[in-house]
Design an enzyme around this catalytic site. Structure first.
Site, PDB file in Angstrom:
ATOM      1  N   GLU A 168       0.811  -1.213   0.000  1.00  0.00           N
ATOM      2  CA  GLU A 168       0.000   0.000   0.000  1.00  0.00           C
ATOM      3  C   GLU A 168       0.855   1.278   0.000  1.00  0.00           C
ATOM      4  O   GLU A 168       0.382   2.347   0.346  1.00  0.00           O
ATOM      5  CB  GLU A 168      -0.933  -0.011   1.209  1.00  0.00           C
ATOM      6  CG  GLU A 168      -1.947  -1.134   1.172  1.00  0.00           C
ATOM      7  CD  GLU A 168      -2.872  -1.141   2.378  1.00  0.00           C
ATOM      8  OE1 GLU A 168      -3.822  -0.331   2.401  1.00  0.00           O
ATOM      9  OE2 GLU A 168      -2.627  -1.933   3.294  1.00  0.00           O
ATOM     10  N   SER A 201      -6.477  -2.902   1.673  1.00  0.00           N
ATOM     11  CA  SER A 201      -6.742  -2.491   0.294  1.00  0.00           C
ATOM     12  C   SER A 201      -7.070  -3.657  -0.627  1.00  0.00           C
ATOM     13  O   SER A 201      -6.844  -3.585  -1.831  1.00  0.00           O
ATOM     14  CB  SER A 201      -5.560  -1.683  -0.274  1.00  0.00           C
ATOM     15  OG  SER A 201      -5.450  -0.442   0.369  1.00  0.00           O
ATOM     16  N   TYR A 255      -9.063   3.118  -5.752  1.00  0.00           N
ATOM     17  CA  TYR A 255      -8.100   4.195  -5.966  1.00  0.00           C
ATOM     18  C   TYR A 255      -8.090   4.811  -7.362  1.00  0.00           C
ATOM     19  O   TYR A 255      -7.328   5.736  -7.612  1.00  0.00           O
ATOM     20  CB  TYR A 255      -6.691   3.702  -5.600  1.00  0.00           C
ATOM     21  CG  TYR A 255      -6.646   3.168  -4.187  1.00  0.00           C
ATOM     22  CD1 TYR A 255      -6.982   3.993  -3.113  1.00  0.00           C
ATOM     23  CD2 TYR A 255      -6.319   1.850  -3.922  1.00  0.00           C
ATOM     24  CE1 TYR A 255      -6.971   3.509  -1.812  1.00  0.00           C
ATOM     25  CE2 TYR A 255      -6.295   1.358  -2.620  1.00  0.00           C
ATOM     26  CZ  TYR A 255      -6.628   2.199  -1.581  1.00  0.00           C
ATOM     27  OH  TYR A 255      -6.618   1.714  -0.292  1.00  0.00           O
ATOM     28  N   ARG A 266     -12.075   3.463  10.640  1.00  0.00           N
ATOM     29  CA  ARG A 266     -13.188   3.331   9.697  1.00  0.00           C
ATOM     30  C   ARG A 266     -13.600   1.876   9.643  1.00  0.00           C
ATOM     31  O   ARG A 266     -12.762   0.995   9.418  1.00  0.00           O
ATOM     32  CB  ARG A 266     -12.778   3.795   8.295  1.00  0.00           C
ATOM     33  CG  ARG A 266     -13.972   4.029   7.362  1.00  0.00           C
ATOM     34  CD  ARG A 266     -13.558   4.113   5.908  1.00  0.00           C
ATOM     35  NE  ARG A 266     -13.263   2.817   5.340  1.00  0.00           N
ATOM     36  CZ  ARG A 266     -12.140   2.525   4.686  1.00  0.00           C
ATOM     37  NH1 ARG A 266     -11.200   3.436   4.533  1.00  0.00           N
ATOM     38  NH2 ARG A 266     -11.946   1.296   4.204  1.00  0.00           N
ATOM     39  N   ASP A 319     -15.997  -1.100   7.914  1.00  0.00           N
ATOM     40  CA  ASP A 319     -16.669  -1.438   6.661  1.00  0.00           C
ATOM     41  C   ASP A 319     -17.633  -2.599   6.889  1.00  0.00           C
ATOM     42  O   ASP A 319     -17.301  -3.574   7.580  1.00  0.00           O
ATOM     43  CB  ASP A 319     -15.638  -1.819   5.599  1.00  0.00           C
ATOM     44  CG  ASP A 319     -14.688  -0.675   5.283  1.00  0.00           C
ATOM     45  OD1 ASP A 319     -15.104   0.491   5.425  1.00  0.00           O
ATOM     46  OD2 ASP A 319     -13.536  -0.946   4.902  1.00  0.00           O
ATOM     47  N   GLU A 349     -14.352  -5.476   8.233  1.00  0.00           N
ATOM     48  CA  GLU A 349     -13.077  -5.183   8.883  1.00  0.00           C
ATOM     49  C   GLU A 349     -13.085  -3.761   9.410  1.00  0.00           C
ATOM     50  O   GLU A 349     -13.960  -2.953   9.072  1.00  0.00           O
ATOM     51  CB  GLU A 349     -11.907  -5.370   7.920  1.00  0.00           C
ATOM     52  CG  GLU A 349     -11.901  -4.417   6.732  1.00  0.00           C
ATOM     53  CD  GLU A 349     -10.682  -4.623   5.843  1.00  0.00           C
ATOM     54  OE1 GLU A 349      -9.873  -5.530   6.129  1.00  0.00           O
ATOM     55  OE2 GLU A 349     -10.538  -3.875   4.870  1.00  0.00           O
ATOM     56  N   ASN A 377     -10.433  -0.454   9.789  1.00  0.00           N
ATOM     57  CA  ASN A 377      -9.170   0.140   9.360  1.00  0.00           C
ATOM     58  C   ASN A 377      -8.692   1.121  10.419  1.00  0.00           C
ATOM     59  O   ASN A 377      -9.387   2.096  10.721  1.00  0.00           O
ATOM     60  CB  ASN A 377      -9.358   0.873   8.032  1.00  0.00           C
ATOM     61  CG  ASN A 377      -9.779  -0.063   6.922  1.00  0.00           C
ATOM     62  OD1 ASN A 377      -8.942  -0.631   6.233  1.00  0.00           O
ATOM     63  ND2 ASN A 377     -11.086  -0.241   6.760  1.00  0.00           N
ATOM     64  N   GLY A 436      -7.483   5.497   4.464  1.00  0.00           N
ATOM     65  CA  GLY A 436      -6.997   6.489   3.506  1.00  0.00           C
ATOM     66  C   GLY A 436      -7.302   7.904   3.944  1.00  0.00           C
ATOM     67  O   GLY A 436      -8.371   8.191   4.474  1.00  0.00           O
TER      68      GLY A 436
END
Length: 342
Positions: free
Chosen positions: A18, A178, A245, A284, A286, A299, A301, A305
């Site tokens: 990443e 990612s 991305y 964050r 998800d 998951e 994070n 990002g």
């Protein structure tokens, strides 16, 4: 809480798959913090403190459609310098960790900064390690009553995987972000290749029940859940590296068009996941929202990002928190947390 300008070191780059995503995050965080009046050092953890032309060149690069090749990363690792030298970080008020994946997100950098007694953004070494280890995180989700898809850890026979998880199923490295190395396996004959691919990125490989549905995401800042967002895509697809991305690959909506009870449940689950994994500062979470209205946590994070158009900043923007303010608040939360630990 401190309100005067700060001296901030932004760590980005690194040597994980990443790397390019981290450089993109670091570039915008540096600019946002400077716009807020702070003195900012830009540090690529594989090269050290950047200045002048190097800073412009690195911070204007873009994220490609695929993660960097392993050979390129190996060359960077072979030549990397010690970016966390005492002289480089002397007089820094706080370190903004804009790394993604690898040693930047698994608790290693965090433990080093703890030893140096430096305030840093995001979660501590324990929370970082717990969230990065998907198997351990899911065990904790189950204990906390957070719905999560069924899973197995390789090696697993194709027949056993089909019986316990069903097809299609997801195969992914246990400690990657990612969606690097992730595959959706639709039949037993595809399983071995998918496990081999994931195994190229991690010594542990997870097989997970595939949950079809809407892709939901929720940011957390401090101890507050932010706006719920939706990534609009085919419910039978995966929000993969390219979709994440490359501009225009998917549509992201903040706030999500959801019934209020579902949105409130998503916020509550994001906060519960944040606390269950002992996270700090921001995160964050998800989810997948299935056709029965059930939210499944995919998951969490710990260092999501951080470009202005990334999901967490959009979650904050929908709550009236501009990107520069978000970066500033993350820094000040880190300083506040550090002061309480003294």
């Amino acid at each position: 809480m401190q309100t005067s300008p700060l001296k901030i070191a932004v760590l980005f780059g690194g040597t994980s798959e990443e790397r390019e995503v981290s450089i993109a995050s670091g570039a915008q965080v540096v600019l946002a913090l400077r716009a807020a009046g702070h003195d900012v050092l830009a540090i690529d953890t594989s090269r050290g403190l950047l200045g002048g032309e190097d800073e412009v060149r690195f911070l204007s690069s873009r994220v490609n459609e695929a993660p960097p090749a392993s050979e390129a990363l190996a060359m960077i690792r072979a030549g990397q310098s010690n970016a966390l030298q005492a002289a480089t970080l002397a007089g820094v008020d706080v370190v903004f960790v804009a790394l993604h994946g690898g040693t930047g997100e698994d608790g290693t950098i965090q433990a080093m900064l703890d030893l140096a007694a430096l305030p840093y953004t995001g979660s501590g070494h324990l929370g970082s390690a717990l969230a990065m280890d998907k198997d351990m995180a899911k065990r904790l989700f189950v204990s906390a009553g957070i719905p999560t898809a069924r899973w197995l850890m390789a090696p697993v026979e194709p027949e056993a995987a089909g019986e316990q998880l069903g097809y299609p199923l997801v195969v992914k490295p246990n400690s990657q972000g990612s969606t690097v190395g992730l595959s959706v396996v639709r039949s037993a004959d595809q399983l071995a290749d998918a496990i081999a691919l994931a195994g190229a990125y991690d010594s542990e490989v997870m097989l997970e029940q595939f949950i079809a549905g809407r892709e939901i995401t929720v940011g957390v800042l401090g101890d507050e859940a932010l706006a719920v967002g939706e990534i609009v895509m085919d419910p039978n697809a995966v929000f993969d590296y390219k979709a994440k991305y490359q501009p225009g690959a998917v549509r992201e909506i903040f706030p999500a068009d959801l019934p209020e009870d579902i949105a409130e449940q998503a916020r509550a689950l994001a906060l519960r996941a944040h606390r269950t994994l002992k996270l700090d500062g921001y995160s964050r979470s998800d989810f997948r929202l299935d056709s029965h209205g059930v939210l499944w946590c995919l998951e969490v994070n710990t260092l999501p990002g951080m470009t202005a158009t990334s999901l967490l900043p959009q979650s904050a923007q929908a709550r009236g928190i501009a990107f520069s303010e978000l970066c500033d608040r993350i820094c000040r939360l880190a300083i506040e947390r550090h002061s309480k630990r003294k």
